[in-house]
Every structure is written in C-alpha cells, then in structure tokens.
Design a protein around this motif. Structure first.
Motif, PDB file in Angstrom:
ATOM      1  N   MET A 220       0.835  -1.191   0.000  1.00  0.00           N
ATOM      2  CA  MET A 220       0.000   0.000   0.000  1.00  0.00           C
ATOM      3  C   MET A 220       0.876   1.250   0.000  1.00  0.00           C
ATOM      4  N   LYS A 221       0.458   2.236  -0.776  1.00  0.00           N
ATOM      5  CA  LYS A 221       1.176   3.509  -0.839  1.00  0.00           C
ATOM      6  C   LYS A 221       0.809   4.357   0.378  1.00  0.00           C
ATOM      7  N   LYS A 222       1.739   5.156   0.829  1.00  0.00           N
ATOM      8  CA  LYS A 222       1.494   6.012   1.988  1.00  0.00           C
ATOM      9  C   LYS A 222       0.302   6.923   1.710  1.00  0.00           C
ATOM     10  N   PHE A 223      -0.645   6.946   2.596  1.00  0.00           N
ATOM     11  CA  PHE A 223      -1.858   7.767   2.530  1.00  0.00           C
ATOM     12  C   PHE A 223      -2.765   7.419   1.342  1.00  0.00           C
ATOM     13  N   GLU A 224      -2.631   6.233   0.788  1.00  0.00           N
ATOM     14  CA  GLU A 224      -3.409   5.851  -0.399  1.00  0.00           C
ATOM     15  C   GLU A 224      -4.913   5.918  -0.132  1.00  0.00           C
ATOM     16  N   GLU A 225      -5.622   6.400  -1.142  1.00  0.00           N
ATOM     17  CA  GLU A 225      -7.085   6.425  -1.120  1.00  0.00           C
ATOM     18  C   GLU A 225      -7.579   5.448  -2.181  1.00  0.00           C
ATOM     19  N   LYS A 226      -8.260   4.405  -1.747  1.00  0.00           N
ATOM     20  CA  LYS A 226      -8.750   3.369  -2.658  1.00  0.00           C
ATOM     21  C   LYS A 226     -10.136   3.745  -3.174  1.00  0.00           C
ATOM     22  N   SER A 227     -10.268   3.804  -4.505  1.00  0.00           N
ATOM     23  CA  SER A 227     -11.577   4.069  -5.116  1.00  0.00           C
ATOM     24  C   SER A 227     -12.417   2.804  -5.063  1.00  0.00           C
ATOM     25  N   PHE A 228     -13.681   2.940  -4.669  1.00  0.00           N
ATOM     26  CA  PHE A 228     -14.580   1.788  -4.718  1.00  0.00           C
ATOM     27  C   PHE A 228     -15.754   2.040  -5.654  1.00  0.00           C
ATOM     28  N   ARG A 229     -15.873   3.264  -6.161  1.00  0.00           N
ATOM     29  CA  ARG A 229     -16.900   3.588  -7.147  1.00  0.00           C
ATOM     30  C   ARG A 229     -16.418   4.805  -7.936  1.00  0.00           C
ATOM     31  N   SER A 230     -16.693   4.794  -9.236  1.00  0.00           N
ATOM     32  CA  SER A 230     -16.293   5.914 -10.088  1.00  0.00           C
ATOM     33  C   SER A 230     -17.454   6.252 -11.009  1.00  0.00           C
ATOM     34  N   ASN A 231     -17.786   7.531 -11.083  1.00  0.00           N
ATOM     35  CA  ASN A 231     -18.905   7.984 -11.901  1.00  0.00           C
ATOM     36  C   ASN A 231     -18.399   9.003 -12.926  1.00  0.00           C
ATOM     37  N   SER A 232     -18.442   8.638 -14.213  1.00  0.00           N
ATOM     38  CA  SER A 232     -18.026   9.550 -15.272  1.00  0.00           C
ATOM     39  C   SER A 232     -19.091  10.630 -15.442  1.00  0.00           C
ATOM     40  N   ILE A 233     -18.686  11.883 -15.376  1.00  0.00           N
ATOM     41  CA  ILE A 233     -19.600  13.024 -15.452  1.00  0.00           C
ATOM     42  C   ILE A 233     -19.579  13.660 -16.837  1.00  0.00           C
ATOM     43  N   PHE A 234     -18.373  13.773 -17.424  1.00  0.00           N
ATOM     44  CA  PHE A 234     -18.219  14.500 -18.684  1.00  0.00           C
ATOM     45  C   PHE A 234     -17.007  13.982 -19.436  1.00  0.00           C
ATOM     46  N   LYS A 235     -17.142  13.839 -20.750  1.00  0.00           N
ATOM     47  CA  LYS A 235     -16.011  13.506 -21.620  1.00  0.00           C
ATOM     48  C   LYS A 235     -15.979  14.537 -22.728  1.00  0.00           C
ATOM     49  N   GLY A 236     -14.907  15.328 -22.776  1.00  0.00           N
ATOM     50  CA  GLY A 236     -14.783  16.380 -23.780  1.00  0.00           C
ATOM     51  C   GLY A 236     -13.630  16.132 -24.731  1.00  0.00           C
ATOM     52  N   LYS A 237     -13.345  17.126 -25.524  1.00  0.00           N
ATOM     53  CA  LYS A 237     -12.269  17.059 -26.516  1.00  0.00           C
ATOM     54  C   LYS A 237     -10.895  16.988 -25.836  1.00  0.00           C
ATOM     55  N   VAL A 238     -10.746  17.687 -24.716  1.00  0.00           N
ATOM     56  CA  VAL A 238      -9.448  17.751 -24.046  1.00  0.00           C
ATOM     57  C   VAL A 238      -9.451  17.021 -22.707  1.00  0.00           C
ATOM     58  N   ILE A 239     -10.492  17.161 -21.939  1.00  0.00           N
ATOM     59  CA  ILE A 239     -10.527  16.578 -20.585  1.00  0.00           C
ATOM     60  C   ILE A 239     -11.767  15.725 -20.382  1.00  0.00           C
ATOM     61  N   SER A 240     -11.718  14.950 -19.306  1.00  0.00           N
ATOM     62  CA  SER A 240     -12.917  14.274 -18.815  1.00  0.00           C
ATOM     63  C   SER A 240     -12.962  14.497 -17.303  1.00  0.00           C
ATOM     64  N   LEU A 241     -14.172  14.398 -16.758  1.00  0.00           N
ATOM     65  CA  LEU A 241     -14.378  14.622 -15.333  1.00  0.00           C
ATOM     66  C   LEU A 241     -15.097  13.419 -14.755  1.00  0.00           C
ATOM     67  N   LYS A 242     -14.600  12.955 -13.616  1.00  0.00           N
ATOM     68  CA  LYS A 242     -15.256  11.858 -12.910  1.00  0.00           C
ATOM     69  C   LYS A 242     -15.296  12.174 -11.420  1.00  0.00           C
ATOM     70  N   VAL A 243     -16.203  11.520 -10.732  1.00  0.00           N
ATOM     71  CA  VAL A 243     -16.277  11.625  -9.276  1.00  0.00           C
ATOM     72  C   VAL A 243     -16.068  10.221  -8.725  1.00  0.00           C
ATOM     73  N   ASP A 244     -15.037  10.081  -7.906  1.00  0.00           N
ATOM     74  CA  ASP A 244     -14.732   8.794  -7.283  1.00  0.00           C
ATOM     75  C   ASP A 244     -15.125   8.818  -5.814  1.00  0.00           C
ATOM     76  N   ASP A 245     -15.698   7.716  -5.361  1.00  0.00           N
ATOM     77  CA  ASP A 245     -15.891   7.486  -3.933  1.00  0.00           C
ATOM     78  C   ASP A 245     -14.682   6.701  -3.474  1.00  0.00           C
ATOM     79  N   VAL A 246     -14.045   7.173  -2.400  1.00  0.00           N
ATOM     80  CA  VAL A 246     -12.802   6.564  -1.937  1.00  0.00           C
ATOM     81  C   VAL A 246     -12.871   6.201  -0.462  1.00  0.00           C
TER      82      VAL A 246
END
Length: 182
Positions: free
Chosen positions: A1-27
């Motif tokens: 395990m990495k020091k202070f690691e935050e493990k994602s258990f759910r990820s929700n894709s919000i937006f996918k664009g030409k340059v970036i995408s945005l997601k919200v992870d529950d950790v």
C-alpha cells in the motif's frame, strides 16, 4: 500500500470532452472513512523553454478563456494519443513560434494541479533554434502573438502578472538560474 493511499470503490463519469474528462470517485481514506474526489483526466502536455542565439526566451501571448484574459506563456501543447512527448514538443514549437530546434533536451516532468487533475507536463529546453521555411499552421481555434524577451524582461512580466501560469514562471526561474551560472 502507498502512503496515505485512497482506494476508489466507485467511479462515476460526469463529462467527456475534446481535451478533458471529469469523474467523481468514492474513496476509502487511510483512516477507513469515505470521501468523494472530483478528478479531471487530461492526456498530458509538453512545454518548451525556447532560447534564441541571443539568449532570449521565446514566448507567446494568447487569450485563456478560463481566466478571461490574455497571458504570456512558453510554447506548450497537448499530447496526442500515442505520441511521444519529444514529437509533441517539436510540433508545438514549430506551430506556435515558427522555430525548429537542432537541440531539444528533456528537462523534467511535473504535475500541474495534483489536487484535482492528473495532467502532467513534460518540459523541454530548445536551443540552436532556426526559422522554419514553411511554418506549420496553428490549431484553427488558436491565436497567438510571438515575442522574444530577456530574462530581466520576463521577470518584469511575472511582476506585472502578464506571465501568470506556473510552467512559464518556472521557465523564467530556470533561465535566470542557468544564465547566472555561466
């Protein structure tokens, strides 16, 4: 395990664009509690500290909609899928400045906004510049004005907040450090 690691258990894709995408992870936090993390995914970029034979820094001024103003920056651009950073650096230098470089040296890679984005920038130093006979076209939505400044002039632009981004401020500090060592 990495020091202070935050493990994602759910990820929700919000937006996918030409340059970036945005997601919200529950950790799961290191203390076992849960939290949400808003994360911007970016393909990465390059930036180029281009130095003329006269020892001037090559800069471009362009409008940045996110800031609602023009700022002065070192040439930079987004990595294309599967493209090596050195290839991107050469392309962006030519497109934005009309210069090619006989010497392109990798300097370092850094994160731009690690609190919410995974974007990294690969920084190069371009020297022994030459003018391109047939300059590559800018992207159709890109408008830049070229300028070449001394380190002292660049420092003044930082003071005036015309140079306003971290990669360019870093470039000015790097140049000042390198030029004063000679």
């Amino acid at each position: 395990m990495k020091k202070f690691e935050e493990k994602s258990f759910r990820s929700n894709s919000i937006f996918k664009g030409k340059v970036i995408s945005l997601k919200v992870d529950d950790v799961i936090l290191p203390n076992g509690k849960e939290a949400k993390r808003e994360i911007i995914n970016h393909p990465g970029a390059v930036a180029i500290i281009a130095i003329t034979k006269e020892g001037k820094l090559v800069l471009v001024e362009q409008y940045r909609k996110a800031l609602e103003r023009s700022i002065i920056e070192i040439p930079a651009g987004k990595l294309e899928p599967g493209e090596k950073p050195e290839i991107t650096a050469r392309r962006e230098l030519e497109e934005e400045t009309g210069y090619g470089a006989h010497q392109l040296t990798y300097l370092q890679t850094f994160a731009t906004s690690p609190g919410f984005a995974d974007e990294i920038v690969h920084l190069f130093v371009a020297q022994d510049l030459y003018k391109i006979e047939e300059k590559a076209d800018l992207d159709e939505d890109e408008f830049v004005e070229l300028m070449e400044v001394t380190v002292e002039e660049a420092e003044q632009l930082v003071q005036e907040q015309k140079i306003y981004d971290a990669k360019t401020a870093f470039a000015v500090l790097w140049m000042k450090s390198c030029l004063t060592k000679k």
